[in-house]
Structures are given as structure tokens and as C-alpha cells.
Design an enzyme around this catalytic site. Structure first.
Site, PDB file in Angstrom:
ATOM      1  N   LYS A  69      13.702   6.417  -2.987  1.00  0.00           N
ATOM      2  CA  LYS A  69      12.484   7.006  -2.729  1.00  0.00           C
ATOM      3  C   LYS A  69      11.489   6.029  -3.044  1.00  0.00           C
ATOM      4  O   LYS A  69      11.394   5.310  -4.125  1.00  0.00           O
ATOM      5  CB  LYS A  69      12.271   8.197  -3.577  1.00  0.00           C
ATOM      6  CG  LYS A  69      11.161   9.089  -3.756  1.00  0.00           C
ATOM      7  CD  LYS A  69      11.264  10.062  -2.669  1.00  0.00           C
ATOM      8  CE  LYS A  69      10.167  10.771  -2.379  1.00  0.00           C
ATOM      9  NZ  LYS A  69       9.136  10.205  -1.065  1.00  0.00           N
ATOM     10  N   LYS A  93      10.805   4.444 -12.245  1.00  0.00           N
ATOM     11  CA  LYS A  93       9.858   5.560 -12.294  1.00  0.00           C
ATOM     12  C   LYS A  93      10.627   6.675 -12.165  1.00  0.00           C
ATOM     13  O   LYS A  93      10.376   7.999 -12.831  1.00  0.00           O
ATOM     14  CB  LYS A  93       8.894   5.381 -11.145  1.00  0.00           C
ATOM     15  CG  LYS A  93       7.504   5.992 -11.457  1.00  0.00           C
ATOM     16  CD  LYS A  93       6.555   6.105 -10.201  1.00  0.00           C
ATOM     17  CE  LYS A  93       6.257   4.754  -9.973  1.00  0.00           C
ATOM     18  NZ  LYS A  93       5.155   4.649  -9.001  1.00  0.00           N
ATOM     19  N   LYS A 105      10.865   0.931  -1.463  1.00  0.00           N
ATOM     20  CA  LYS A 105       9.526   0.625  -0.902  1.00  0.00           C
ATOM     21  C   LYS A 105       9.431   0.011   0.396  1.00  0.00           C
ATOM     22  O   LYS A 105      10.348  -0.748   0.770  1.00  0.00           O
ATOM     23  CB  LYS A 105       8.967  -0.253  -2.025  1.00  0.00           C
ATOM     24  CG  LYS A 105       7.482  -0.085  -1.963  1.00  0.00           C
ATOM     25  CD  LYS A 105       7.122   1.024  -2.707  1.00  0.00           C
ATOM     26  CE  LYS A 105       5.505   1.169  -2.951  1.00  0.00           C
ATOM     27  NZ  LYS A 105       5.288   2.222  -4.153  1.00  0.00           N
ATOM     28  N   THR A 189      -0.998  12.101  -8.166  1.00  0.00           N
ATOM     29  CA  THR A 189      -0.849  10.945  -8.738  1.00  0.00           C
ATOM     30  C   THR A 189      -1.688  10.969 -10.070  1.00  0.00           C
ATOM     31  O   THR A 189      -1.476  10.680 -11.272  1.00  0.00           O
ATOM     32  CB  THR A 189      -1.116   9.683  -8.135  1.00  0.00           C
ATOM     33  OG1 THR A 189      -0.250   9.587  -6.974  1.00  0.00           O
ATOM     34  CG2 THR A 189      -0.900   8.402  -8.819  1.00  0.00           C
ATOM     35  N   ASN A 219      -7.426   6.765  -3.442  1.00  0.00           N
ATOM     36  CA  ASN A 219      -6.843   8.233  -3.626  1.00  0.00           C
ATOM     37  C   ASN A 219      -6.856   8.587  -5.315  1.00  0.00           C
ATOM     38  O   ASN A 219      -7.400   9.356  -5.577  1.00  0.00           O
ATOM     39  CB  ASN A 219      -5.360   8.397  -3.048  1.00  0.00           C
ATOM     40  CG  ASN A 219      -4.734   9.671  -3.394  1.00  0.00           C
ATOM     41  OD1 ASN A 219      -4.483   9.896  -4.656  1.00  0.00           O
ATOM     42  ND2 ASN A 219      -4.650  10.555  -2.478  1.00  0.00           N
ATOM     43  N   SER A 350       6.125  14.443  -4.620  1.00  0.00           N
ATOM     44  CA  SER A 350       6.853  14.220  -3.506  1.00  0.00           C
ATOM     45  C   SER A 350       8.376  14.866  -3.651  1.00  0.00           C
ATOM     46  O   SER A 350       8.748  15.373  -2.415  1.00  0.00           O
ATOM     47  CB  SER A 350       7.028  12.704  -3.307  1.00  0.00           C
ATOM     48  OG  SER A 350       5.813  12.154  -2.619  1.00  0.00           O
TER      49      SER A 350
END
Ligand code: GLU
Length: 421
Positions: A69, A93, A105, A189, A219, A350
């Protein structure tokens, strides 16, 4: 720092955590290298009829705990080393938050501001065409990252659906709500970091009227400024890629948001009601309670860490503080809330989006917030107590916490001792 040492530097944090846990050699052998990194050249037709190519990557770092992810970044300085390092951080994470995922990623080496909207759509669809065999709802699930957003995720989901011949919303997260996105993903986030700071405020010595400086006004930077300002804290300085502004009495966050929405830099507010411009590199030196790096990696390093004047650093960016800077900040008693915890709200929501897509049953924004808050507080409190018990920094505590989960999963396949006894 040379580019080739990027991942090696990140791995020093793993080594440090491993020393505290006496980790099996098998575990480190597994986590030291990315499992799979694919590089392609995306070819697209530009609006003027010419053909142009862009380098792109997708890295699946480790999938022991579940499908990989992590976001896709569009940036002119993207490199394979950076993608692999970001995928390594995603692995930790997801383990910190106990999400059933490994880490991945992706990136395209492009300055998206130089593309038209139609070129951006062609590039995003080309990315999915190139990586359709690598991604998948049970294999590797992309999401937004630097300079990518919901509309890009929507194009990508649509392209994937046309390749496999059916709608598969769970292949990608951070989609527009109308296309199966989750309520509460847009500010997740920042909101995760905000819940964390609120939960640990007393331990961190933070009061109800904080002075806050935010580096990076994308963001995460915009949402954290709004959330904290709404609670009565004072946003004294912010920066974006074009400069910085400071106001001792607190900046007008709504005016900053309006300027950004109109495509103007934060410095466009200079001159209004006590707002002054500030050299962008001086943002980290602003006298404040909370410094929020929300831009790119390595912003606080050996050369400038001694200038930090905050009590607490909340890492909403990935990798903003180098290991040398960590040591300097520790010496100055500045507490760093590490990226793999502080900005994990994004991937946590997510995960909620992926769960909702698979159930075909959608939650209210209140349910999303409540679950995000509970997850941030649960894992934040665990990391804080590991840090106290072992007398280590919150960063080392977060790596210890993640590594123990990763180690249990890796060891469950059998260790050297199992195979030789
Ligand atoms: N790009 C974000 C991160 O670095 C979110 C990743 C995701 O939602 O999968 O955590």
C-alpha cells in the site's frame, strides 16, 4: 547526502530498533531490501501533437503483512532510491497502525504544473496501463501522494476497470466520493496528526493556545492549519514552494486557503494586517510551540536543526528530519512525533476506503473520524509508553513497535532455529 545512500540512511532506523528487540537475522534479511521495483518509460501524446516520455516506478517493498500500500508521487526530482525509501517507510507505517498491509510506493518523474489537464489525464492512464499487472486490490493498492489528488485516482481507477473489464474500486484509494472514495479521506493525514497532538498534549507540554509554524502548504499543510486555527491555536508562519509569511498575531488561515485555491502563493498575503514575508529557509527557525514540516524529505538536517525553536515537531511529510538532525533535536529536547505515526492518518483512512469498497457499504464522516481518532490514540499511546519505558525517542519507539509486528509475521513462516532444530 548522495542519492544512493537514501535508503541506507532510512535503514539506520531499522537497525536501531532491531538492537532494542534482539531481532532474528531472518527478519532483517527480509526487511533490508525492496522485494520488487519496476521501472518503465511512459509515452504520451502531448497537446501539440509531439510524443514525450516520462520515467516511472512502482516499488512493492514488503508484503508479509498483506498487499502493498502506498501513494504515487508526481515530482520532477523523483528517483528510484526515493521511491524505494518511501515504500520502506510505508511498510513500517502500516505496521505501526496495525493495518493489514505491506508497504509500496510509486512515482513519475514529471513536473505536473507543466502539463495541461488532458496531458495529466493521459499520463495517469498510461501509468495504470504500464503497472496493471503489478497493482490490484489484493496485491498493491496505490493512493495520492505529493502532487497527485482525487481526480487522478479517479482516472486511474477507471483505466484499471477498463483493462480488467469490471469495476474494481478497491484497487486504489483517495478516489472522488462519487467514484467510491471515503468521506474524510481528503483531510485524513492532517486530522490524524491533529488527533495525535491533542491526545498527547499534556505529555508534550502543549497548551490550548499554541503558536504553530507550517512548512509546506499543500493538502496536509492546509488542513492542519485549518484544524488547529479552528481550535483557537495561532498559525504564526507558513511556507510553500514559492516563499513564506509570518504574522506575530496569527495568520488569517481562510485568506491563505483562498489565495492557494486561486493559484496564488502564500506570500500574496504579505503587507496585509501585520503579515511579513520570511525567507523560506527561515520558517523552521520561527519561535513556536509546534513546527509542522508538511513538504518533502530532508528539510531539517545537520546544517539547520540547531535553528529549530519549537517544543514539538509533527512530521506530516515523509522523512522531513534526517537522522543527524534527530540527534541534534534530541540534544535540544525538541520532541519529534515521527512520520510513520504522525502522518499515518492518510493511509489509515485509505484502509477504511478499501474496506468500504469491498463491503459495498459506506460509512458516515462521523464514523470515519471516530475510527481514525481511536486508531491514532491507541497506537500513539502505545508508542509513547514504549518511548518512556525504554528511554528512547518516539521515532525509535515507533520503529520498535512496527518491527515487533513485522517480526511476528515474518517469524510465523519459520525462522533459522525452526528449520535447524
Ligand atoms: N501517500 C500517503 C502516505 O505517504 C498515503 C498512502 C495511502 O493512502 O496509501 O502515507
Amino acid at each position: 547526502m548522495t542519492d544512493s545512500s537514501f535508503l541506507d540512511v532510512a535503514l539506520t532506523r531499522l537497525d536501531e530498533a532491531a538492537r532494542h528487540l534482539q531481532t532474528d537475522g531472518d527478519v532483517l534479511e527480509r526487511l533490508k531490501y525492496p522485494r520488487e521495483t519496476t521501472k518503465v518509460r511512459l509515452m504520451i501524446r502531448m497537446d501539440d501533437g509531439s510524443r514525450k516520455s516520462f520515467l516511472a516506478w512502482r516499488c512493492r517493498y514488503d508484503d508479509t503483512r498483506g498487499p502493498t500500500k502506498g501513494g504515487i508521487r508526481y515530482h520532477p526530482d523523483a528517483t528510484v532510491e526515493e521511491v524505494e525509501t518511501l515504500a520502506f517507510w510505508m511498510t513500517f507505517k502500516c505496521a505501526v497502525m496495525n493495518l493489514p498491509y505491506g508497504g509500496g510506493k510509486g512515482a513519475v518523474q514529471v513536473d505536473p504544473r507543466t502539463l495541461s489537464k488532458a496531458e495529466l489525464e493521459r499520463l495517469s492512464r498510461a501509468y495504470v496501463q504500464a503497472f496493471a499487472r503489478i497493482i490490484g486490490p489484493d496485491r498493491d493498492i496505490p493512493a495520492p501522494d505529493v502532487y497527485t489528488n482525487a481526480i487522478i485516482m479517479g482516472w486511474m481507477a477507471d483505466e484499471y476497470a477498463s483493462i480488467v473489464g469490471q469495476s474494481v474500486p478497491a484497487v486504489i484509494t483517495g478516489k472522488p466520493i462519487a467514484l467510491g472514495g471515503s468521506l474524510g479521506r481528503d483531510d485524513a493525514t492532517a486530522r490524524g496528526g491533529y488527533y495525535l497532538v491533542r491526545h498527547l498534549a499534556r505529555e508534550l507540554g502543549l497548551g490550548s493556545r499554541m503558536r504553530v509554524a507550517v512548512q509546506g502548504f499543500g493538502n496536509a499543510g492546509q488542513f492542519i492549519a485549518s484544524l488547529l486555527a479552528a481550535e483557537g491555536h495561532s498559525i504564526v508562519a507558513v511556507s510553500d514552494s514559492r516563499g513564506a509569511v509570518i504574522c506575530e498575531d496569527g495568520l488569517d488561515v481562510d485568506a491563505l486557503l483562498r489565495a492557494k485555491a486561486a493559484g496564488q502563493p502564500v506570500t500574496s498575503l504579505a503587507g496585509q494586517g501585520g503579515v511579513r514575508t520570511l525567507a523560506a529557509e527561515d520558517l523552521i527557525a520561527v519561535d513556536c510551540d509546534l513546527l509542522v514540516p508538511a513538504a518533502l524529505e530532508n528539510m531539517i538536517d545537520e546544517a539547520n536543526a540547531h535553528r529549530v525553536h519549537a517544543r514539538v515537531v509533527l512530521e506530516l511529510a515523509n522523512g522531513p528530519v534526517t537522522p543527524e538532525a534527530d540527534r541534534i533535536l534530541e540534544g535540544k529536547r525538541v520532541v519529534v512525533l515521527p512520520d510513520i505515526l504522525a502522518n499515518a492518518g492518510g493511509v489509515t483512512v485509505s484502509y477504511f476506503e478499501w474496506v468500504q469498497n469491498r463491503q459495498g457499504y459506506y460509512w458516515t464522516v462521523e464514523e470515519v473520524h471516530e475510527r481514525l481518532k481511536a486508531t491514532m490514540e491507541r497506537e500513539g499511546a502505545k508508542i509513547w509508553s514504549i518511548a518512556r519505558e525504554r528511554q528512547v525517542s518516539p521515532r525509535t519507539a515507533a520503529y520498535i513497535h512496527a518491527l515487533s509486528r513485522l517480526a511476528s509475521a515474518i517469524e510465523a513462516h519459520g525462522t533459522q532455529q525452526f528449520f535447524t532444530s
